[in-house]
Design an enzyme around this catalytic site. Structure first.
Site, PDB file in Angstrom:
ATOM      1  N   ASP A   1     -54.298 -44.731  71.964  1.00  0.00           N
ATOM      2  CA  ASP A   1     -54.803 -45.654  72.977  1.00  0.00           C
ATOM      3  C   ASP A   1     -55.982 -44.976  73.674  1.00  0.00           C
ATOM      4  O   ASP A   1     -55.806 -43.994  74.404  1.00  0.00           O
ATOM      5  CB  ASP A   1     -53.681 -45.987  73.966  1.00  0.00           C
ATOM      6  CG  ASP A   1     -54.088 -47.052  74.980  1.00  0.00           C
ATOM      7  OD1 ASP A   1     -55.294 -47.323  75.112  1.00  0.00           O
ATOM      8  OD2 ASP A   1     -53.189 -47.608  75.637  1.00  0.00           O
ATOM      9  N   HIS A   2     -57.182 -45.519  73.459  1.00  0.00           N
ATOM     10  CA  HIS A   2     -58.388 -44.866  73.981  1.00  0.00           C
ATOM     11  C   HIS A   2     -58.528 -45.032  75.486  1.00  0.00           C
ATOM     12  O   HIS A   2     -59.446 -44.444  76.090  1.00  0.00           O
ATOM     13  CB  HIS A   2     -59.631 -45.427  73.283  1.00  0.00           C
ATOM     14  CG  HIS A   2     -60.698 -44.403  73.061  1.00  0.00           C
ATOM     15  ND1 HIS A   2     -60.730 -43.194  73.717  1.00  0.00           N
ATOM     16  CD2 HIS A   2     -61.793 -44.399  72.258  1.00  0.00           C
ATOM     17  CE1 HIS A   2     -61.778 -42.502  73.340  1.00  0.00           C
ATOM     18  NE2 HIS A   2     -62.460 -43.205  72.453  1.00  0.00           N
ATOM     19  N   ARG A   3     -57.664 -45.810  76.124  1.00  0.00           N
ATOM     20  CA  ARG A   3     -57.725 -45.907  77.575  1.00  0.00           C
ATOM     21  C   ARG A   3     -57.298 -44.601  78.231  1.00  0.00           C
ATOM     22  O   ARG A   3     -57.799 -44.244  79.311  1.00  0.00           O
ATOM     23  CB  ARG A   3     -56.825 -47.046  78.073  1.00  0.00           C
ATOM     24  CG  ARG A   3     -57.295 -48.431  77.687  1.00  0.00           C
ATOM     25  CD  ARG A   3     -56.313 -49.481  78.155  1.00  0.00           C
ATOM     26  NE  ARG A   3     -54.981 -49.305  77.545  1.00  0.00           N
ATOM     27  CZ  ARG A   3     -53.939 -50.086  77.796  1.00  0.00           C
ATOM     28  NH1 ARG A   3     -54.057 -51.083  78.685  1.00  0.00           N
ATOM     29  NH2 ARG A   3     -52.785 -49.878  77.195  1.00  0.00           N
TER      30      ARG A   3
ATOM     31  N   VAL B   1     -56.311 -41.661  76.086  1.00  0.00           N
ATOM     32  CA  VAL B   1     -56.464 -40.537  75.160  1.00  0.00           C
ATOM     33  C   VAL B   1     -57.913 -40.515  74.688  1.00  0.00           C
ATOM     34  O   VAL B   1     -58.381 -41.447  74.029  1.00  0.00           O
ATOM     35  CB  VAL B   1     -55.514 -40.670  73.954  1.00  0.00           C
ATOM     36  CG1 VAL B   1     -55.744 -39.498  72.990  1.00  0.00           C
ATOM     37  CG2 VAL B   1     -54.067 -40.713  74.411  1.00  0.00           C
TER      38      VAL B   1
END
Length: 512
Positions: A482-484, A486
């Protein structure tokens, strides 16, 4: 007097709102005790057996098998005071009860006993379809007593009036075929008038409010009859709208069912839950239970968390040697040692080195929740669909304990007995796509988690090892996150650590 208690469908856990009745273990008239298993339900997560909260006798089952009901809806009625008496039902005057002869029915009011006998309840309207017993042929005996029948012929005895026999005042229109076991074929034919002849094929066909003749030559009509094609349904392409042989053959090819060869009933049990379309070319299966839950979770995850996936190709020859060594070790004789086991341990060590990956995004509170424990999810393919149970506190387990946890988890999941607790509060997941011979993929996050690792197939490939091309065992890893919460650097470091341990398992001794 009897005391009737209704048992409402409870919440099987985790705030579930509905469940499907899979199998009843009791029927109307059965005695039950407290905590006796009475029904098996399927929630959006697993199969659950419900115990009875009452002791008594089952008087009514309100939801048949295959029905989906909401939590709080009554599903069964139990008489908790079966010793009480209830007034016996009184049949209307002149009506013969099912399964009884007319003289016996007439003498029933003179019996004078207040208790109803068990035989009196058989075949009653309170018994649900599939439960209780109904004496065969009772409907035919009742019609015979109430309706006149044709006089028997001298050659054969008269057949009893049934669904397939003619009665005075009825039409010659054929009804549904119902076998009559007690009537010989000759008697049935003698007492049943011949059906009216079918109209000729050239009869006019109704179209809306007008009638149009079907134009076709005799050879074409014969072809349509042989193929079972209704000429009225075929659009003619010949001169003046005449139906040609090509029209009939094209309609027949389009209308007949063409199922795929792989759709064998024995190999595809999920087809049994659906309905085949009229043309036989489709089976429509309702979306429910695990499949419904999986679809909702995947859509939510895919369109909520911005997914990023990084890949790594790894030489796992030393891991394969370790697996062979452990399989010969007596300490691991009672568990199954696989490359997945070493990969799971490698991921746990990577999470220990980078605990930020073990987190979740709380959108409502706008907070990042860092977990100080690792509940390791193992994606398992089951006949009911994809489930992701997790091993609680997997970070506390040694290699032997982790092997036992994986074995228990997958066996329970494939049997459909995973509890809602085992499906909840996962923190990070592994999906073993290599077991299907797949190299890698872009896995979708399990909702509420920040990362998922895909473990691909292990193959022998040419590989540069110590400056020379050699045959080595190689696999591919893929980590979605999850790029939010990580960043790319964190995701790359975690995947690199997993790869380094698989390349050299001894490194786990240093990091552990």
């Amino acid at each position: 007097m009897p005391t009737f208690e209704k048992f409402n469908l409870p919440d099987a856990g985790e705030g579930l709102t509905e469940a499907e009745i899979v199998h009843w273990h009791v029927a109307v008239g059965d005695a039950v005790t407290v905590n006796q298993t009475i029904v098996e339900i399927e929630t959006a997560k697993s199969l659950v057996e419900l115990p009875s909260p009452y002791t008594g006798v089952v008087t009514e089952i309100l939801t048949p098998e295959g029905t989906t009901v909401e939590v709080g809806v009554p599903i069964i009625v139990v008489d908790t005071d079966p010793g009480g008496t209830a007034p016996a039902p009184t049949a209307p005057a002149g009506v013969v009860p099912d399964g009884a002869d007319a003289p016996a029915a007439a003498a029933a009011p003179q019996a004078g006993t207040g208790d109803a006998t068990p035989a009196a309840s058989e075949g009653s309207g309170s018994v649900l379809v599939g439960y209780g017993t109904v004496e065969p042929g009772t409907a035919r005996r009742r019609r015979r007593a109430a309706e006149p029948t044709a006089a028997p012929t001298a050659a054969a005895p008269a057949a009893p009036t049934g669904a397939g026999a003619a009665r005075p005042g009825t039409t010659d229109r054929p009804g549904p075929a119902t076998p009559v076991r007690t009537a010989p074929a000759a008697s049935t034919a003698a007492s049943t008038p011949a059906p009216a002849p079918a109209p000729p094929a050239s009869a006019p066909t109704a179209v809306g409010h007008a009638t149009l003749p079907v134009l076709a030559k005799p050879p074409v009509r014969k072809l349509a009859k042989d193929l079972g094609v209704d000429l009225a349904s075929v659009a003619g392409t010949g001169p003046g709208g005449i139906v040609t042989r090509e029209d009939v053959q094209a309609y027949h090819e389009h209308a007949k069912a063409q199922p795929l060869a792989t759709y064998a009933d024995d190999d595809q049990p999920w087809l049994a839950t659906g309905a085949v379309t009229a043309d036989g070319r489709q089976t429509r299966v309702p979306v429910k239970s695990v499949r419904k839950r999986t679809a909702e979770a995947m859509v939510t995850s895919a369109f909520t968390a911005p997914h990023v996936t990084v890949f790594h190709t790894v030489d796992v020859t030393r891991t394969m040697k370790l697996v062979r060594t452990l399989r010969e070790d007596r300490e691991f004789a009672d568990v199954r040692v696989t490359p997945l086991l070493v990969t799971a341990k490698a991921l746990l060590l990577a999470v220990r080195r980078h605990p930020e990956i073990n987190a979740s995004w709380d959108d409502a509170a706008q907070e990042i929740v860092y977990k100080h424990y690792v509940n390791l999810g193992i994606a398992a393919a089951t006949p009911r669909g994809l489930v992701v149970p997790n091993i609680k506190d997997a970070h506390r387990l040694d290699l032997h304990g982790l092997a036992g946890g994986i074995a228990d988890l997958t066996a329970t999941a494939r049997a459909g007995r995973t509890s809602p607790t085992d499906m909840s509060d996962g923190t990070i997941t592994i999906t073993n796509v290599g077991v299907f011979g797949i190299d890698t993929g872009t896995p979708i996050l399990n909702p509420g988690e920040a990362a998922i690792l895909a473990f691909g197939a292990i193959r022998e490939q040419p590989w540069v090892h110590k400056g020379k091309i050699r045959k080595r065992w190689v696999t591919q890893l893929a980590l979605s996150f999850d790029h939010r919460l990580v960043d790319g650097e964190l995701g790359a470091r975690v995947l690199a650590d997993v790869a380094r341990i698989l390349e050299d398992p001894a490194r786990g001794l240093v990091w552990g």
